[in-house]
Design an enzyme around this catalytic site. Structure first.
Site, mmCIF file in Angstrom:
data_model
loop_
_atom_site.group_PDB
_atom_site.id
_atom_site.type_symbol
_atom_site.label_atom_id
_atom_site.label_comp_id
_atom_site.label_asym_id
_atom_site.label_seq_id
_atom_site.Cartn_x
_atom_site.Cartn_y
_atom_site.Cartn_z
ATOM 1 N N HIS A 1 44.422 43.727 45.122
ATOM 2 C CA HIS A 1 43.424 43.506 46.142
ATOM 3 C C HIS A 1 42.255 42.878 45.535
ATOM 4 O O HIS A 1 41.984 42.882 44.074
ATOM 5 C CB HIS A 1 43.176 44.888 46.760
ATOM 6 C CG HIS A 1 42.532 45.871 45.901
ATOM 7 N ND1 HIS A 1 43.329 46.652 45.217
ATOM 8 C CD2 HIS A 1 41.208 46.060 45.541
ATOM 9 C CE1 HIS A 1 42.726 47.389 44.671
ATOM 10 N NE2 HIS A 1 41.215 47.187 44.648
ATOM 11 N N HIS B 1 37.780 38.948 41.231
ATOM 12 C CA HIS B 1 38.936 38.599 40.726
ATOM 13 C C HIS B 1 40.075 39.702 41.366
ATOM 14 O O HIS B 1 39.624 40.765 41.941
ATOM 15 C CB HIS B 1 38.917 39.040 39.038
ATOM 16 C CG HIS B 1 38.355 40.418 38.993
ATOM 17 N ND1 HIS B 1 37.032 40.854 38.979
ATOM 18 C CD2 HIS B 1 39.085 41.645 38.372
ATOM 19 C CE1 HIS B 1 36.955 42.211 38.827
ATOM 20 N NE2 HIS B 1 38.081 42.587 38.441
#
Length: 192
Positions: free
Chosen positions: A44, A130
Protein backbone atom coordinates in the site's frame (compact mmCIF):
# COMPACT_ATOMS: atom_id res chain seq x y z
CA UNK A 1 -8.30 1.82 27.64
CA UNK A 2 -8.25 -0.11 24.36
CA UNK A 3 -6.34 1.07 21.31
CA UNK A 4 -5.34 0.03 17.81
CA UNK A 5 -2.13 0.57 15.85
CA UNK A 6 -3.32 2.47 12.77
CA UNK A 7 -2.27 4.26 9.61
CA UNK A 8 -3.80 6.10 6.64
CA UNK A 9 -3.05 4.75 3.17
CA UNK A 10 -3.98 4.43 -0.47
CA UNK A 11 -4.91 0.90 -1.52
CA UNK A 12 -3.01 -0.54 -4.49
CA UNK A 13 -4.96 -2.54 -7.11
CA UNK A 14 -4.50 -6.33 -6.87
CA UNK A 15 -2.99 -6.54 -10.38
CA UNK A 16 -0.16 -4.19 -9.38
CA UNK A 17 0.28 -6.00 -6.06
CA UNK A 18 0.62 -9.29 -7.96
CA UNK A 19 3.19 -7.82 -10.37
CA UNK A 20 5.20 -6.51 -7.43
CA UNK A 21 4.95 -9.91 -5.72
CA UNK A 22 6.61 -11.45 -8.78
CA UNK A 23 9.51 -8.99 -8.44
CA UNK A 24 9.72 -9.76 -4.72
CA UNK A 25 9.95 -13.49 -5.49
CA UNK A 26 12.78 -12.85 -7.95
CA UNK A 27 14.62 -10.64 -5.44
CA UNK A 28 14.15 -13.28 -2.72
CA UNK A 29 15.86 -15.89 -4.89
CA UNK A 30 18.72 -13.48 -5.60
CA UNK A 31 19.29 -12.16 -2.07
CA UNK A 32 18.66 -15.01 0.38
CA UNK A 33 17.11 -14.65 3.80
CA UNK A 34 18.43 -11.30 5.05
CA UNK A 35 15.24 -9.44 4.30
CA UNK A 36 11.71 -9.39 5.63
CA UNK A 37 9.47 -9.17 2.58
CA UNK A 38 6.03 -7.56 2.40
CA UNK A 39 3.15 -9.88 1.50
CA UNK A 40 1.50 -8.86 -1.79
CA UNK A 41 -1.85 -8.12 -0.16
CA UNK A 42 -0.13 -5.74 2.30
CA UNK A 43 1.46 -3.50 -0.35
CA UNK A 44 0.00 0.00 0.00
CA UNK A 45 1.01 3.67 -0.09
CA UNK A 46 1.22 5.01 3.46
CA UNK A 47 0.14 8.62 3.84
CA UNK A 48 0.26 8.91 7.63
CA UNK A 49 1.29 6.50 10.37
CA UNK A 50 -0.83 7.32 13.42
CA UNK A 51 0.63 4.84 15.89
CA UNK A 52 -1.49 3.66 18.80
CA UNK A 53 -4.94 5.24 18.59
CA UNK A 54 -7.37 4.90 21.47
CA UNK A 55 -10.67 3.45 20.27
CA UNK A 56 -12.45 6.52 21.63
CA UNK A 57 -10.40 8.71 19.23
CA UNK A 58 -11.08 6.70 16.05
CA UNK A 59 -14.16 8.77 15.26
CA UNK A 60 -12.08 11.96 15.49
CA UNK A 61 -9.63 10.50 12.95
CA UNK A 62 -12.48 9.42 10.68
CA UNK A 63 -14.03 12.89 10.76
CA UNK A 64 -10.67 14.53 9.97
CA UNK A 65 -10.13 12.15 7.03
CA UNK A 66 -13.69 12.54 5.76
CA UNK A 67 -13.43 16.35 5.79
CA UNK A 68 -10.02 16.35 4.08
CA UNK A 69 -11.19 13.94 1.36
CA UNK A 70 -14.32 15.99 0.67
CA UNK A 71 -12.10 18.92 -0.31
CA UNK A 72 -10.03 17.13 -2.97
CA UNK A 73 -10.88 15.33 -6.20
CA UNK A 74 -9.56 11.88 -7.02
CA UNK A 75 -6.53 11.34 -9.26
CA UNK A 76 -4.17 8.57 -10.41
CA UNK A 77 -0.71 7.50 -9.35
CA UNK A 78 1.67 5.34 -11.39
CA UNK A 79 3.84 2.54 -10.03
CA UNK A 80 7.28 1.67 -11.38
CA UNK A 81 10.95 1.76 -10.47
CA UNK A 82 12.98 0.23 -7.67
CA UNK A 83 15.07 1.86 -4.99
CA UNK A 84 16.18 1.74 -1.38
CA UNK A 85 16.23 4.00 1.67
CA UNK A 86 18.49 5.58 2.70
CA UNK A 87 20.37 4.65 -0.50
CA UNK A 88 21.30 1.74 -2.76
CA UNK A 89 24.73 1.81 -1.10
CA UNK A 90 23.21 1.36 2.40
CA UNK A 91 19.81 -0.25 1.79
CA UNK A 92 17.46 -0.63 4.76
CA UNK A 93 14.07 -0.46 3.04
CA UNK A 94 13.46 -1.66 -0.53
CA UNK A 95 10.69 0.12 -2.38
CA UNK A 96 8.82 0.42 -5.65
CA UNK A 97 8.49 3.94 -6.95
CA UNK A 98 5.36 6.06 -7.20
CA UNK A 99 4.97 8.81 -9.77
CA UNK A 100 2.17 11.14 -8.86
CA UNK A 101 0.69 14.51 -9.73
CA UNK A 102 0.98 17.39 -7.22
CA UNK A 103 -2.43 16.37 -5.87
CA UNK A 104 -0.82 13.51 -3.93
CA UNK A 105 1.52 15.81 -1.99
CA UNK A 106 -1.36 18.22 -1.37
CA UNK A 107 -3.57 15.39 -0.08
CA UNK A 108 -0.84 14.08 2.21
CA UNK A 109 -0.11 17.56 3.58
CA UNK A 110 -3.82 18.18 4.21
CA UNK A 111 -4.15 14.83 6.01
CA UNK A 112 -1.02 15.64 8.04
CA UNK A 113 -2.50 19.00 9.02
CA UNK A 114 -5.93 17.55 9.86
CA UNK A 115 -4.51 14.75 12.00
CA UNK A 116 -2.14 17.19 13.76
CA UNK A 117 -5.15 19.33 14.65
CA UNK A 118 -6.76 16.15 16.01
CA UNK A 119 -3.76 15.63 18.30
CA UNK A 120 -1.46 13.32 16.30
CA UNK A 121 2.16 14.47 15.99
CA UNK A 122 3.32 15.60 12.55
CA UNK A 123 5.91 13.50 10.74
CA UNK A 124 9.45 14.78 11.15
CA UNK A 125 10.71 14.13 7.60
CA UNK A 126 9.45 15.06 4.17
CA UNK A 127 6.84 12.85 2.50
CA UNK A 128 8.46 10.47 0.01
CA UNK A 129 5.77 8.36 -1.74
CA UNK A 130 6.79 4.72 -2.18
CA UNK A 131 5.54 1.15 -1.81
CA UNK A 132 7.63 -0.83 0.68
CA UNK A 133 8.63 -4.23 -0.69
CA UNK A 134 11.01 -5.40 2.03
CA UNK A 135 13.15 -4.46 5.00
CA UNK A 136 16.76 -5.47 5.61
CA UNK A 137 17.22 -7.51 8.77
CA UNK A 138 20.01 -6.32 11.05
CA UNK A 139 22.80 -7.10 11.25
CA UNK A 140 23.67 -7.82 7.64
CA UNK A 141 27.15 -9.07 6.77
CA UNK A 142 29.27 -7.57 4.03
CA UNK A 143 28.80 -10.57 1.70
CA UNK A 144 25.00 -10.41 2.08
CA UNK A 145 25.06 -6.65 1.61
CA UNK A 146 27.06 -7.01 -1.61
CA UNK A 147 24.63 -9.68 -2.85
CA UNK A 148 21.70 -7.38 -2.09
CA UNK A 149 23.32 -4.42 -3.86
CA UNK A 150 24.01 -6.59 -6.92
CA UNK A 151 20.40 -7.79 -6.97
CA UNK A 152 19.07 -4.23 -6.74
CA UNK A 153 21.40 -3.01 -9.48
CA UNK A 154 20.36 -5.81 -11.83
CA UNK A 155 16.59 -5.55 -11.23
CA UNK A 156 14.30 -3.20 -13.11
CA UNK A 157 10.67 -2.63 -12.28
CA UNK A 158 9.16 -1.09 -15.37
CA UNK A 159 5.91 0.89 -15.30
CA UNK A 160 3.27 -1.39 -13.79
CA UNK A 161 0.26 0.79 -14.42
CA UNK A 162 -2.02 3.33 -12.85
CA UNK A 163 -3.67 3.11 -9.45
CA UNK A 164 -6.75 5.25 -8.95
CA UNK A 165 -6.84 7.34 -5.80
CA UNK A 166 -10.56 7.45 -5.07
CA UNK A 167 -10.51 6.61 -1.35
CA UNK A 168 -8.31 7.06 1.69
CA UNK A 169 -8.23 4.02 3.95
CA UNK A 170 -7.73 3.81 7.69
CA UNK A 171 -6.08 0.47 8.47
CA UNK A 172 -5.44 -1.39 11.67
CA UNK A 173 -1.99 -3.02 11.87
CA UNK A 174 -1.56 -6.08 14.06
CA UNK A 175 2.03 -7.21 14.47
CA UNK A 176 2.81 -10.93 14.56
CA UNK A 177 5.89 -13.15 14.15
CA UNK A 178 4.70 -13.90 10.59
CA UNK A 179 4.55 -10.20 9.72
CA UNK A 180 1.87 -7.55 10.11
CA UNK A 181 -1.79 -8.15 9.33
CA UNK A 182 -3.82 -5.20 8.10
CA UNK A 183 -7.56 -4.82 8.39
CA UNK A 184 -9.69 -1.99 7.05
CA UNK A 185 -11.34 0.14 9.72
CA UNK A 186 -12.77 2.92 7.55
CA UNK A 187 -12.51 4.47 4.10
CA UNK A 188 -13.46 7.93 2.89
CA UNK A 189 -14.13 8.84 -0.75
CA UNK A 190 -12.39 11.74 -2.39
CA UNK A 191 -14.63 14.37 -3.97
CA UNK A 192 -15.85 13.88 -7.53
Amino acid sequence: MSSVRAFLAIAIPPAIQLALAQHITRLQRMTGANLRWVAAENIHLTLKFLGEVENTRLEIVQNAVRQTCAEQAGFEIFVGGLGAFPSLHRPRILWAGVQAPPELARLQQNLERATAQAGFPAEAGAFSPHLTLGRVREPIGSISLNTLRAALNSTRIEALGAAPVDFIHLYRSELSPDGPRYSLLFKAPLAG
